[in-house]
Enzyme design. Sequence first.
Site, PDB file in Angstrom:
ATOM      1  N   HIS A   1       0.851  -1.188   0.000  1.00  0.00           N
ATOM      2  CA  HIS A   1       0.000   0.000   0.000  1.00  0.00           C
ATOM      3  C   HIS A   1       0.882   1.233   0.000  1.00  0.00           C
ATOM      4  O   HIS A   1       1.953   1.235   0.596  1.00  0.00           O
ATOM      5  CB  HIS A   1      -0.912   0.014   1.232  1.00  0.00           C
ATOM      6  CG  HIS A   1      -2.089   0.916   1.047  1.00  0.00           C
ATOM      7  ND1 HIS A   1      -2.015   2.262   1.262  1.00  0.00           N
ATOM      8  CD2 HIS A   1      -3.339   0.653   0.606  1.00  0.00           C
ATOM      9  CE1 HIS A   1      -3.186   2.795   0.976  1.00  0.00           C
ATOM     10  NE2 HIS A   1      -4.011   1.857   0.577  1.00  0.00           N
TER      11      HIS A   1
ATOM     12  N   ASP B   1      -8.047  -4.971   0.023  1.00  0.00           N
ATOM     13  CA  ASP B   1      -8.586  -5.606  -1.177  1.00  0.00           C
ATOM     14  C   ASP B   1      -8.297  -7.096  -1.238  1.00  0.00           C
ATOM     15  O   ASP B   1      -8.946  -7.830  -1.979  1.00  0.00           O
ATOM     16  CB  ASP B   1      -8.030  -4.919  -2.437  1.00  0.00           C
ATOM     17  CG  ASP B   1      -8.794  -3.643  -2.731  1.00  0.00           C
ATOM     18  OD1 ASP B   1      -9.909  -3.515  -2.218  1.00  0.00           O
ATOM     19  OD2 ASP B   1      -8.266  -2.786  -3.448  1.00  0.00           O
TER      20      ASP B   1
HETATM   21  N1  CMC Z   1       4.172  -7.275  -5.266  1.00  0.00           N
HETATM   22  C1  CMC Z   1       5.510  -7.275  -5.377  1.00  0.00           C
HETATM   23  N2  CMC Z   1       6.299  -6.217  -5.106  1.00  0.00           N
HETATM   24  C2  CMC Z   1       5.709  -5.087  -4.728  1.00  0.00           C
HETATM   25  C3  CMC Z   1       4.325  -4.998  -4.593  1.00  0.00           C
HETATM   26  C4  CMC Z   1       3.541  -6.142  -4.864  1.00  0.00           C
HETATM   27  N3  CMC Z   1       2.216  -6.126  -4.755  1.00  0.00           N
HETATM   28  N4  CMC Z   1       3.985  -3.741  -4.196  1.00  0.00           N
HETATM   29  C5  CMC Z   1       5.133  -3.061  -4.092  1.00  0.00           C
HETATM   30  N5  CMC Z   1       6.175  -3.871  -4.413  1.00  0.00           N
HETATM   31  C6  CMC Z   1       7.599  -3.533  -4.341  1.00  0.00           C
HETATM   32  C7  CMC Z   1       8.034  -2.667  -5.520  1.00  0.00           C
HETATM   33  O1  CMC Z   1       8.503  -3.473  -6.586  1.00  0.00           O
HETATM   34  C8  CMC Z   1       9.109  -1.830  -4.893  1.00  0.00           C
HETATM   35  O2  CMC Z   1      10.255  -2.630  -4.769  1.00  0.00           O
HETATM   36  P1  CMC Z   1      11.743  -1.954  -4.887  1.00  0.00           P
HETATM   37  O3  CMC Z   1      11.833  -0.979  -3.740  1.00  0.00           O
HETATM   38  O4  CMC Z   1      12.693  -3.099  -4.786  1.00  0.00           O
HETATM   39  O5  CMC Z   1      11.769  -1.255  -6.220  1.00  0.00           O
HETATM   40  C9  CMC Z   1       8.600  -1.556  -3.468  1.00  0.00           C
HETATM   41  O6  CMC Z   1       7.775  -2.707  -3.179  1.00  0.00           O
HETATM   42  C10 CMC Z   1       7.798  -0.279  -3.322  1.00  0.00           C
HETATM   43  O7  CMC Z   1       6.757  -0.284  -4.294  1.00  0.00           O
HETATM   44  P2  CMC Z   1       6.182   1.016  -5.010  1.00  0.00           P
HETATM   45  O8  CMC Z   1       5.575   0.606  -6.311  1.00  0.00           O
HETATM   46  O9  CMC Z   1       7.216   2.090  -5.026  1.00  0.00           O
HETATM   47  O10 CMC Z   1       5.053   1.456  -3.994  1.00  0.00           O
HETATM   48  P3  CMC Z   1       3.833   2.404  -4.321  1.00  0.00           P
HETATM   49  O11 CMC Z   1       3.526   3.081  -3.051  1.00  0.00           O
HETATM   50  O12 CMC Z   1       4.097   3.268  -5.512  1.00  0.00           O
HETATM   51  O13 CMC Z   1       2.682   1.376  -4.747  1.00  0.00           O
HETATM   52  C11 CMC Z   1       0.793  -0.052  -4.622  1.00  0.00           C
HETATM   53  C12 CMC Z   1       1.648   0.985  -3.888  1.00  0.00           C
HETATM   54  C13 CMC Z   1      -0.461  -0.350  -3.799  1.00  0.00           C
HETATM   55  C14 CMC Z   1       0.358   0.522  -5.997  1.00  0.00           C
HETATM   56  C15 CMC Z   1       1.634  -1.344  -4.828  1.00  0.00           C
HETATM   57  O14 CMC Z   1       1.989  -1.886  -3.561  1.00  0.00           O
HETATM   58  C16 CMC Z   1       0.912  -2.384  -5.671  1.00  0.00           C
HETATM   59  O15 CMC Z   1       1.000  -2.347  -6.902  1.00  0.00           O
HETATM   60  N6  CMC Z   1       0.169  -3.358  -5.011  1.00  0.00           N
HETATM   61  C17 CMC Z   1      -0.640  -4.304  -5.734  1.00  0.00           C
HETATM   62  C18 CMC Z   1      -1.964  -3.658  -6.122  1.00  0.00           C
HETATM   63  C19 CMC Z   1      -2.902  -3.514  -4.956  1.00  0.00           C
HETATM   64  O16 CMC Z   1      -3.116  -4.450  -4.182  1.00  0.00           O
HETATM   65  N7  CMC Z   1      -3.536  -2.319  -4.843  1.00  0.00           N
HETATM   66  C20 CMC Z   1      -4.573  -2.063  -3.847  1.00  0.00           C
HETATM   67  C21 CMC Z   1      -4.185  -1.064  -2.821  1.00  0.00           C
HETATM   68  S1  CMC Z   1      -5.383  -1.055  -1.468  1.00  0.00           S
HETATM   69  C22 CMC Z   1      -6.793  -0.319  -2.144  1.00  0.00           C
HETATM   70  C23 CMC Z   1      -6.645   1.138  -2.266  1.00  0.00           C
HETATM   71  O17 CMC Z   1      -6.642   1.809  -1.206  1.00  0.00           O
HETATM   72  O18 CMC Z   1      -6.547   1.617  -3.410  1.00  0.00           O
END
Ligand code: CMC
Length: 430
Positions: A309, A366
């Site tokens: 998240h 989710d």
């Molecule tokens: N699976 C694998 N690796 C992940 C995941 C995941 N689901 N989420 C983040 N990472 C890794 C990412 O690759 C990165 O690694 P590194 O630091 O080595 O490059 C690190 O964790 C940080 O990720 P980020 O993409 O910079 O984090 P963000 O804050 O931009 O993204 C997120 C947050 C929710 C979009 C992401 O965690 C994600 O894509 N999760 C899966 C989709 C999901 O479940 N979304 C629902 C969120 S809850 C409902 C809502 O409130 O919207």
Amino acid sequence: MSESRKAELHYDGKKYEIPVTVGSENEHALDISKLRSESGLITIDRGFKNTGSTKSAITFLNGEEGILRYRGYSIEELAEKSNFLEVSYLLIYGELPSKTQLDDFVNEITSHTLVHEDVKAILDGFPSRSHPMGVLSSLVSSLTAFYPKSLDPNRSLDEINGTIIRLIAKLPTLAAWSFKNRMRQPIMYPKNKLNYTSNFLHMMFGLPTTETEINPVIASALDKLLILHADHEQNCSAATVRIVGSSHASLYASISAGIAALWGPLHGGANQAVIEMLEEMKDSGGDVEKYISRAKDKNDSFRLMGFGHRVYKNFDPRATIIKKAADDVLDQLGIKDPVLDLAKKLEEVVLKDEYFKTRGLYPNVDFYSGIIYRALGIPTDMFTVMFALGRLPGWIAQWKEMRETTEPIGRPRQVYTGENLRSYSDINKR
Ligand code: CMC
């Protein structure tokens, strides 16, 4: 809110004073609104990861400590003691309602659940395989045609209140109809003797027809889900609603845009993506480790849906509550489902895995909400619609606050990285 503290910026031999805004939970923010006129500098923060777009009194969230409060009330207490319409009132009007205020609010909503018959003609125009989120967003936008006065940006808050009531009353009807269109089944009209959640289930499935027909564990889980989704401060869809509304577009148009923003798999669409991922895992032999390795591989774009998240880096407090509700629903219904068994296995393995631990990646709301919806027989592509039903009061509250505080139009700046000025060359000389 104190504005007396200042930070200093030293740049190019000059010193600039930047006021610090302190929120009621002691959050500190640099107010850079005059920075460009004083220094020529703007700030850049792709994805607004560290940018406060507004001051808001609706929802407090502390991602490090896993705190979520609506108008000062903890999400845990609201999920246990309140109900969705009371929470909606709290978010939109700022205080918990008295008994009379709540009765009036519920009565108003109950008497506006029907939509104009002509909406059916619009619905019929969508192909049967249309995703219900696209249909819902379009139908909500179409309400501007039925209520053209809603387009007037100078309407009083009293007049806007009519739009608020209509939206809360009609969204379940439009949501259920978007599902009926997908199934090519006849639509069901609302039954106003049922409460909000039961009425929605009735329009989806034809049951219940009376309040006693609904299983209390299911009713409680659904109500909790709606409460837990009701607001989440400046997330992608709420920020969208505010920015669309900041141009003085109508509340219907702004909510329609919010639904579109929620649709994506990185936001509300994750609940659908979770079950699709689990189904794919099951169909390919149930090898959880293989998918975990793929999620860790930087050359593979695959991510574990339902994990991680933007703001929660220890745990998602909504997930803690909903995990318990998911367990209750599965126990109560005695469901045996290999996809749900796989979900439990995946959760267990991920929670022990160093990659996920060190990055603060935990199951989010989710992950578990999809499990409950599946157990209740709600089709996968309706999951995000369920999220939209819950998030509606939050979007409305955000929009109303934005208008009440006369927020200026949202218009970010950029750092241009394209070509410098060049001369147009004739097409035959290129
Ligand atoms: N699976 C694998 N690796 C992940 C995941 C995941 N689901 N989420 C983040 N990472 C890794 C990412 O690759 C990165 O690694 P590194 O630091 O080595 O490059 C690190 O964790 C940080 O990720 P980020 O993409 O910079 O984090 P963000 O804050 O931009 O993204 C997120 C947050 C929710 C979009 C992401 O965690 C994600 O894509 N999760 C899966 C989709 C999901 O479940 N979304 C629902 C969120 S809850 C409902 C809502 O409130 O919207």
